[in-house]
Design a protein around this motif. Structure first.
Motif, mmCIF file in Angstrom:
data_model
loop_
_atom_site.group_PDB
_atom_site.id
_atom_site.type_symbol
_atom_site.label_atom_id
_atom_site.label_comp_id
_atom_site.label_asym_id
_atom_site.label_seq_id
_atom_site.Cartn_x
_atom_site.Cartn_y
_atom_site.Cartn_z
ATOM 1 N N GLN A 190 27.690 34.042 80.681
ATOM 2 C CA GLN A 190 28.556 34.677 81.672
ATOM 3 C C GLN A 190 29.290 33.632 82.522
ATOM 4 N N ARG A 195 39.474 27.968 74.856
ATOM 5 C CA ARG A 195 38.456 28.625 74.031
ATOM 6 C C ARG A 195 37.180 27.797 74.084
ATOM 7 N N LEU A 208 27.382 39.639 72.414
ATOM 8 C CA LEU A 208 28.306 38.719 73.076
ATOM 9 C C LEU A 208 29.450 38.343 72.131
ATOM 10 N N ASP A 210 37.363 36.859 71.615
ATOM 11 C CA ASP A 210 38.702 36.345 71.886
ATOM 12 C C ASP A 210 38.672 35.063 72.703
ATOM 13 N N ALA A 211 37.525 34.733 73.305
ATOM 14 C CA ALA A 211 37.453 33.561 74.178
ATOM 15 C C ALA A 211 36.366 32.572 73.798
ATOM 16 N N LEU A 212 35.434 33.012 72.945
ATOM 17 C CA LEU A 212 34.237 32.213 72.728
ATOM 18 C C LEU A 212 33.769 32.310 71.279
ATOM 19 N N GLU A 221 31.817 41.211 72.176
ATOM 20 C CA GLU A 221 32.537 41.401 73.439
ATOM 21 C C GLU A 221 33.492 40.268 73.780
ATOM 22 N N SER A 222 33.174 39.049 73.335
ATOM 23 C CA SER A 222 33.890 37.863 73.831
ATOM 24 C C SER A 222 34.517 37.023 72.730
ATOM 25 N N LEU A 226 32.019 31.750 80.461
ATOM 26 C CA LEU A 226 33.241 32.549 80.320
ATOM 27 C C LEU A 226 34.060 32.524 81.606
ATOM 28 N N GLU A 244 38.028 31.117 81.771
ATOM 29 C CA GLU A 244 39.086 32.118 81.927
ATOM 30 C C GLU A 244 40.361 31.603 82.591
#
Length: 260
Positions: free
Chosen positions: A121, A133, A173, A179-181, A176-177, A124, A128
């Protein structure tokens, strides 16, 4: 192969065992490494061996606020955080039927599971603003997937539950994530870390059925898994055999219930 030159990696549990081996392997491939551990002496020794490209941070990840503070410090050190290895963990050998579920058990889940979630958490949150990435590898266990045949009877139920929690949390995770991780789960079998060495001073005396490997071999497999973009990164072939009874049991139950 991932190019770690000019990158920054955070490794929790970096003062010994798998964390130490990961830090040394990443540093050898050009990364600057932030080493986090509750063991100050071990941490300083590992950092000294790596040199100027290592930043040691003493931290107790059982504390709820520790993960966010650690991520912020790691990111601030060089203004970037390209890889987080959420590796810190503690062992536990008490049969579930005898476990009082007191502070010791609470610390087990705080370190093995909740710290990994809090680290994800916090990671991320720092990624942001820049849109960068990230890459996160969480250390689970062969116990994430099954009750391994080689260790049955050793009272690893709650330890296994904490590590199974790591696996399912990582799977969600990733959903959910994504697109970033980039998310990965390292699932070691028996590795000669302090958790094992305290009861087994000579690794050559290990029962052959557990397939004991050294931390450096585990770290090499972990980095190979990252290079290949694998989500599941197992370290022992027997893990596939240990999973089979669960799959077959569910399939048999579906058939008995007339659902297939």
């Amino acid at each position: 192969m991932i190019d770690y030159t000019n990158t920054t990696a955070l490794i929790t549990g970096g003062g010994s065992g798998i964390g130490k081996a990961l830090a040394e392997a990443l540093a050898a491939r050009g990364a600057a490494v932030v080493l986090a551990d509750v063991n100050a002496a071990g941490l300083e020794a590992v950092a000294a061996g790596i040199g100027a490209n290592a930043l040691p941070v003493v931290v107790d990840l059982a504390k709820p606020e520790a993960a966010a503070e650690l991520i912020e410090r790691a990111f601030t050190w060089r203004g970037r955080l390209d890889l987080v290895c959420s590796n810190a963990g503690i062992g536990h050998n008490k049969k579930i039927k005898n476990e009082p579920l007191g502070p010791e058990t609470e610390r087990l889940f705080a370190v093995n599971l909740f710290a990994a979630v809090r680290i994800a958490q916090a990671y991320l949150r720092v990624l942001e603003p820049s849109g960068a990435r990230g890459r996160l590898m969480i250390t689970g266990s062969e116990n994430s997937l099954s009750a391994p045949a080689a260790v049955k009877g050793r009272g690893l139920g709650l330890y296994g539950a904490s590590k199974h929690g790591v696996l399912i949390a990582a799977e969600w995770l990733r959903d959910e994530s994504g697109d970033a991780l980039d998310v990965h789960v390292l699932m070691p079998g028996a590795v000669y870390t302090p958790l094992i060495s305290r009861g087994l001073p000579d690794p050559t005396k290990a029962p052959p059925q557990i397939g004991l490997i050294m931390p450096e071999q585990c770290a090499a497999l972990a980095l190979k898994g990252l290079d290949l973009g694998l989500f599941y990164i197992p370290t022992h072939a027997h893990i596939a055999d240990d999973i089979r009874p669960r799959y077959e049991g569910v399939a048999a139950a579906l058939k008995a219930l007339g659902l297939r």
